[in-house]
Write a protein that holds these residues in place. Structure first.
Motif, mmCIF file in Angstrom:
data_model
loop_
_atom_site.group_PDB
_atom_site.id
_atom_site.type_symbol
_atom_site.label_atom_id
_atom_site.label_comp_id
_atom_site.label_asym_id
_atom_site.label_seq_id
_atom_site.Cartn_x
_atom_site.Cartn_y
_atom_site.Cartn_z
ATOM 1 N N SER A 48 0.843 -1.194 0.000
ATOM 2 C CA SER A 48 0.000 0.000 0.000
ATOM 3 C C SER A 48 0.878 1.243 0.000
ATOM 4 N N SER A 50 0.504 5.715 -0.170
ATOM 5 C CA SER A 50 -0.341 6.899 -0.179
ATOM 6 C C SER A 50 0.543 8.139 -0.275
ATOM 7 N N LEU A 63 -3.191 10.610 -3.689
ATOM 8 C CA LEU A 63 -3.363 9.386 -4.461
ATOM 9 C C LEU A 63 -3.028 8.192 -3.578
ATOM 10 N N ASP A 64 -3.977 7.262 -3.451
ATOM 11 C CA ASP A 64 -3.794 6.042 -2.660
ATOM 12 C C ASP A 64 -3.784 4.841 -3.595
ATOM 13 N N ASN A 65 -2.792 3.976 -3.440
ATOM 14 C CA ASN A 65 -2.668 2.773 -4.275
ATOM 15 C C ASN A 65 -2.456 1.557 -3.388
ATOM 16 N N SER A 66 -3.081 0.451 -3.757
ATOM 17 C CA SER A 66 -2.874 -0.797 -3.022
ATOM 18 C C SER A 66 -2.859 -1.966 -3.996
ATOM 19 N N GLU A 99 -6.426 -1.516 -6.142
ATOM 20 C CA GLU A 99 -7.334 -0.409 -5.859
ATOM 21 C C GLU A 99 -6.573 0.905 -5.929
ATOM 22 N N ASN A 100 -7.112 1.849 -6.697
ATOM 23 C CA ASN A 100 -6.517 3.179 -6.834
ATOM 24 C C ASN A 100 -7.568 4.230 -6.500
ATOM 25 N N ARG A 119 -12.500 6.371 -7.387
ATOM 26 C CA ARG A 119 -11.959 5.084 -6.965
ATOM 27 C C ARG A 119 -12.211 4.018 -8.022
#
Length: 222
Positions: A48, A50, A63-66, A99-100, A119
């Motif tokens: 993850s 962020s 921007l959050d990415n996992s 998930e972005n 999202r």
């Protein structure tokens, strides 16, 4: 199914994370986790990240990415109803989930602002083997099969907020939702994203007014 349970095997996990000072203009967060299940030689890894940048007092973008990888992952696959009985089946699978999330916030003033959250969630499952769930919670191999899964969600949530008086707000919201599902787990990420954006969309608009009434002040005026 009521009364049915699955006895999950033990596992061990290691997790590490790092984040910078969130009071700074630019802040970042990274987390890495790894899990091992001995019974099925299952491996789970999570990554993850962020990132957020505050351009000024008005504009902030994040921007959050996992990314999640499940190898030899065992979980619920489906049920088959035969007469009054419901048979439960599990599957050994390889699962990938991405998930972005894009976050946008702009303050026109100290009483008025706009926020947006976009999202995209994608998860695909490739089955390797199937099991029958025994009444005691254990698993037994079976010839029953289920199809692979490929699912996408795309959402936009945007809200305009205006505090027009003390404790009183006007909120105008827009929600956009798109969903796709098929059994083609071989399509690459951007092909899934494109198909999801072109799918039928559900749009909702809402207006909400919250007005604060001071009961004691009204009583005095009366």
């Amino acid at each position: 199914v009521d009364g049915r349970v699955y006895k999950s095997p033990s596992s061990w996990i290691i997790d590490t994370w790092f984040n910078t000072n969130r009071a700074k203009k630019f802040s970042s967060y990274v987390e890495i986790a790894f899990r091992y299940i001995k019974q099925f030689k299952g491996i789970s890894s999570d990554f993850s990240m962020s990132n957020k940048y505050r351009f000024n007092k008005k504009l902030t973008i994040g921007l959050d990415n996992s990314f999640q990888l499940r190898y030899n992952n065992v979980g619920f696959a489906g049920t088959v109803v035969s007469g009054s009985n419901t048979d439960v089946y599990f599957g050994n699978r390889t699962r990938i989930t991405i998930e972005n999330v894009l976050n946008f916030k702009y303050n026109f003033s100290n009483t008025m602002g706009l926020s947006l959250r976009a999202r995209h969630y994608w998860s695909k499952v490739n089955y390797n083997e199937f099991y029958f769930l025994n009444p005691d919670g254990s698993l037994a191999t079976t010839t029953q099969t289920f199809s692979n899964d490929n699912v996408n969600f795309f959402n936009i949530d945007m809200v305009y907020t205006w505090q027009f008086a003390l404790g009183s707000f006007l909120n105008i919201g827009w929600k956009n939702a798109t969903f796709t599902y098929d059994n083609d787990a071989l399509k690459p990420y951007f092909k899934n994203l494109g198909n999801t954006l072109n799918a039928p969309q559900n749009n909702n608009f809402s207006i909400k007014v919250i007005y604060f009434l001071d009961y004691l002040s009204l009583r005095k005026k009366k």
